[in-house]
Design an enzyme around this catalytic site. Structure first.
Site, PDB file in Angstrom:
ATOM      1  N   CYS A   1       0.866  -1.175   0.000  1.00 45.81           N
ATOM      2  CA  CYS A   1       0.000   0.000   0.000  1.00 45.81           C
ATOM      3  C   CYS A   1       0.907   1.231   0.000  1.00 45.81           C
ATOM      4  O   CYS A   1       1.723   1.400   0.915  1.00 45.81           O
ATOM      5  CB  CYS A   1      -0.860  -0.053   1.266  1.00 45.81           C
ATOM      6  SG  CYS A   1      -1.855   1.392   1.559  1.00 45.81           S
TER       7      CYS A   1
ATOM      8  N   CYS B   1      -0.983   3.919  -6.378  1.00 38.10           N
ATOM      9  CA  CYS B   1      -1.846   3.252  -5.397  1.00 38.10           C
ATOM     10  C   CYS B   1      -2.019   1.825  -5.897  1.00 38.10           C
ATOM     11  O   CYS B   1      -2.274   1.615  -7.094  1.00 38.10           O
ATOM     12  CB  CYS B   1      -3.192   3.973  -5.331  1.00 38.10           C
ATOM     13  SG  CYS B   1      -4.462   3.084  -4.399  1.00 38.10           S
TER      14      CYS B   1
HETATM   15  N1  DGL Z   1      -3.978   0.572  -1.905  1.00 33.45           N
HETATM   16  C1  DGL Z   1      -3.618   1.727  -1.222  1.00 33.45           C
HETATM   17  C2  DGL Z   1      -2.440   2.480  -1.761  1.00 33.45           C
HETATM   18  O1  DGL Z   1      -1.624   1.881  -2.423  1.00 33.45           O
HETATM   19  C3  DGL Z   1      -4.553   2.428  -0.332  1.00 33.45           C
HETATM   20  C4  DGL Z   1      -5.701   3.086  -0.908  1.00 33.45           C
HETATM   21  C5  DGL Z   1      -6.597   3.625   0.162  1.00 33.45           C
HETATM   22  O2  DGL Z   1      -6.969   2.839   1.036  1.00 33.45           O
HETATM   23  O3  DGL Z   1      -6.908   4.812   0.124  1.00 33.45           O
HETATM   24  O4  DGL Z   1      -2.283   3.630  -1.511  1.00 33.45           O
END
Ligand code: DGL
Length: 266
Positions: free
Chosen positions: A77, A187
């Site tokens: 993430c 993301c």
């Molecule tokens: N998948 C996440 C990222 O890479 C988080 C997205 C989120 O929960 O806002 O930032």
């Protein structure tokens, strides 16, 4: 202190299903490894939360994975990496692999000297992102766009919906008007949107994400720490836990064998 063994699993966490894009690359590069994936969907999105809250949630996920004897943790993430990985590395004695928007490789590839980045507010506002982008050559124009609402639609299973198309068009058209030729997906949820992005951009730009780089780095660190699992005869199942409805997660990993998907509180 926990003794790290090569047979122990790799832990992976994300605010939801986004990290599955990373898990796929890790599984491809390291098929002998058992993985335990946490989809903290009940707390998604992380992107609008404060640094303190993102850190708290990252600690909660890490502690759970440590209880399951993970030998290395992938923070799959960008938002959690850019806000909390420093704290995690200072607090726990195992290797952490993070993911950050690939603006450096994009800046080396762009011909129009204009790069777009789509990421969460938490990532774009983080100190780590600011530090990374301050190192980019001054003659490269970086256009930042918060992908507000995208994670919510993905978590709701609306990846290929009209709503998604319109929202992405709203974010991408101004970047295309400014002549971007590279788009960085900052993301881990966004790689699921690549087919829609290709339609909107007529396949005319390079889409850059960091999944493969994370898998390569994981392999490098495991081998450096002598923690690579070389035993291919008995591989434990890859476990996926979500603390909300498990159907979307199930759909996303349905083509893989030796998989367990469960709803669990963590
Ligand atoms: N998948 C996440 C990222 O890479 C988080 C997205 C989120 O929960 O806002 O930032």
């Amino acid at each position: 202190m926990m003794i790290l063994e090569a047979e122990n699993p790799i832990g992976i966490f994300d605010s939801g299903v986004g990290g599955i894009s990373i898990w796929k690359e890790v599984h491809k590069a390291l098929p002998n490894e058992q993985t335990i994936y946490l989809s903290d969907s009940i707390n998604a999105p992380y992107g609008q939360k404060s640094k303190e809250r993102i850190t708290e949630l990252s600690i909660k996920n890490t502690e759970y994975l440590l209880k399951r004897n993970c030998k290395l943790i992938i923070v799959a993430c960008n938002t959690a990496t850019t806000n909390a990985i420093k704290h995690l590395r200072n607090s726990y004695n195992i290797p952490f692999i993070g993911i950050e928007p690939a603006i450096k490789p994009a800046s080396l590839q762009t011909k129009t000297k204009t790069v777009g980045i789509l990421a969460t507010k938490g990532t774009l506002n983080s100190e780590l992102f600011e530090k990374t982008s301050s190192k980019i050559d001054d003659n490269i124009n970086i256009i930042e766009q918060v992908g507000e609402g995208l994670v919510e639609l993905i978590e709701a299973g609306k990846i290929d919906s009209e709503e998604m198309y319109l929202l992405l068009e709203k974010y991408l058209n101004p970047m295309l008007d400014q002549n971007i030729d590279c788009l960085v997906l900052g993301c881990t949820h966004y790689p699921f949107l690549i087919p829609v992005i290709k339609r909107i951009t007529n396949n005319s730009i390079n889409i850059i994400d960091s999944g493969e780089a994370v898998a390569r780095q994981t392999k490098r660190i495991l081998s450096q720490e002598d923690l690579l699992n070389t035993n291919s005869s008995q591989i434990n199942p890859n476990i996926f836990y979500t603390n909300s409805d498990k159907r979307l997660l199930q759909t996303l990993v349905k083509d893989f064998k030796n998989i367990i998907v469960e709803r669990k509180e963590f």
